[in-house]
Enzyme design. Structure first.
Site, PDB file in Angstrom:
ATOM      1  N   CYS A 179       0.849  -1.198   0.000  1.00  0.00           N
ATOM      2  CA  CYS A 179       0.000   0.000   0.000  1.00  0.00           C
ATOM      3  C   CYS A 179       0.882   1.246   0.000  1.00  0.00           C
ATOM      4  O   CYS A 179       1.986   1.248   0.530  1.00  0.00           O
ATOM      5  CB  CYS A 179      -0.915   0.002   1.226  1.00  0.00           C
ATOM      6  SG  CYS A 179      -2.077   1.398   1.250  1.00  0.00           S
ATOM      7  N   ASP A 201       0.447   3.771   1.705  1.00  0.00           N
ATOM      8  CA  ASP A 201       0.414   4.352   3.055  1.00  0.00           C
ATOM      9  C   ASP A 201       1.835   4.627   3.575  1.00  0.00           C
ATOM     10  O   ASP A 201       2.688   3.740   3.552  1.00  0.00           O
ATOM     11  CB  ASP A 201      -0.312   3.368   3.991  1.00  0.00           C
ATOM     12  CG  ASP A 201      -0.683   4.002   5.313  1.00  0.00           C
ATOM     13  OD1 ASP A 201       0.226   4.503   6.012  1.00  0.00           O
ATOM     14  OD2 ASP A 201      -1.876   3.997   5.655  1.00  0.00           O
ATOM     15  N   ARG A 218       2.985   4.780   6.377  1.00  0.00           N
ATOM     16  CA  ARG A 218       3.396   4.029   7.570  1.00  0.00           C
ATOM     17  C   ARG A 218       3.864   2.617   7.247  1.00  0.00           C
ATOM     18  O   ARG A 218       4.234   1.874   8.152  1.00  0.00           O
ATOM     19  CB  ARG A 218       2.215   3.964   8.557  1.00  0.00           C
ATOM     20  CG  ARG A 218       1.784   5.324   9.067  1.00  0.00           C
ATOM     21  CD  ARG A 218       0.433   5.270   9.723  1.00  0.00           C
ATOM     22  NE  ARG A 218      -0.635   4.926   8.778  1.00  0.00           N
ATOM     23  CZ  ARG A 218      -1.918   4.821   9.095  1.00  0.00           C
ATOM     24  NH1 ARG A 218      -2.306   5.021  10.346  1.00  0.00           N
ATOM     25  NH2 ARG A 218      -2.818   4.513   8.182  1.00  0.00           N
ATOM     26  N   HIS A 228      -2.164  -4.015   5.053  1.00  0.00           N
ATOM     27  CA  HIS A 228      -2.002  -3.596   6.449  1.00  0.00           C
ATOM     28  C   HIS A 228      -3.360  -3.327   7.073  1.00  0.00           C
ATOM     29  O   HIS A 228      -4.297  -2.901   6.398  1.00  0.00           O
ATOM     30  CB  HIS A 228      -1.095  -2.361   6.552  1.00  0.00           C
ATOM     31  CG  HIS A 228      -1.676  -1.120   5.933  1.00  0.00           C
ATOM     32  ND1 HIS A 228      -2.198  -0.092   6.670  1.00  0.00           N
ATOM     33  CD2 HIS A 228      -1.837  -0.752   4.646  1.00  0.00           C
ATOM     34  CE1 HIS A 228      -2.636   0.865   5.859  1.00  0.00           C
ATOM     35  NE2 HIS A 228      -2.434   0.488   4.627  1.00  0.00           N
ATOM     36  N   CYS A 243      -6.110   0.076   6.886  1.00  0.00           N
ATOM     37  CA  CYS A 243      -5.887   0.643   5.551  1.00  0.00           C
ATOM     38  C   CYS A 243      -7.032   1.614   5.196  1.00  0.00           C
ATOM     39  O   CYS A 243      -8.200   1.229   5.189  1.00  0.00           O
ATOM     40  CB  CYS A 243      -5.802  -0.478   4.517  1.00  0.00           C
ATOM     41  SG  CYS A 243      -5.469   0.123   2.848  1.00  0.00           S
TER      42      CYS A 243
HETATM   43 CO    CO Z   1      -3.427   1.184   3.013  1.00  0.00          CO
END
Ligand code: CO
Length: 196
Positions: free
Chosen positions: A42, A44, A46, A98, A101
């Site tokens: 992803c 993302d 993090r 994750h 998400c």
């Molecule tokens: Co995500």
């Protein structure tokens, strides 16, 4: 003009610290990349691929998009898989989702998020295909489970690409893994592996 000078300062310190420990590091990497792993994760912020498995540059070939999707007709993702499998000859493809998400969360809602809803239709498909498992769960459990089911579905999608099918037909060593990362404690969980 804003030049983000602090990034350049940090970059110089980072490069220097690596060269101090291993003077040949960048020269070796410049000569070739030979990663054994393709990471599909992803976008993302993090969930950075190499950092969470504590590997240096050169070890993982990476493709990231919102909700770590492998869409059958996505030329971008397919090109990455093609290059990784046929040219780099990676031995492992990891689809890493994750918990928490935002893309999966948005796909659970029936509100308008604009353009991105077209992309998240693929997660909504996973939700619809697994409605019997998801219905009746509390909202947080539902999102966690959909995050996992989404990884499993994308593993299936990787396995059904012509690139992976061809590699397996030719006896190429290649495994496809489904992993999920917990942003609350930094830990990975293995959801299963597919081999030829
Ligand atoms: Co995500």
């Amino acid at each position: 003009m804003k030049t983000l000078q602090h990034f350049f300062d940090r970059n110089r310190e980072w490069a220097n610290s690596i060269t101090e420990k291993d003077p040949g590091f960048f020269t070796r990497l410049a000569a070739q990349q030979k990663p054994e792993y393709l990471w599909i994760g992803c976008s993302d912020s993090r969930v950075p691929a190499t950092q969470i498995v504590d590997l240096p540059p050169g070890e993982i070939f990476v493709h990231r998009n919102i909700a770590n999707l492998v869409v059958h007709s996505d030329l971008n993702c397919l090109s990455v898989i093609h290059f990784a499998v046929e040219v780099l000859k990676v031995k492992h493809i990891i689809v890493c989702g994750h918990y928490g998400c935002g893309g999966v969360h948005a796909a659970m809602e029936d509100t308008d998020h604009g353009l991105i809803d077209n992309w998240l239709c693929h997660v909504k498909d996973v939700r619809r295909l697994n409605a019997d498992m998801l219905d009746g769960l509390a909202d947080n459990e539902k999102i966690d489970l959909l995050c996992e089911l989404n990884v499993r579905e994308q593993v299936n999608n990787v396995c059904s690409t012509t690139v992976v099918q061809k590699a397996w037909a030719h006896g190429q060593e290649l495994s496809v893994h489904g992993w999920i990362y917990n942003i609350e404690n930094g830990l990975l969980k293995d959801l299963g592996t597919a081999d030829s």
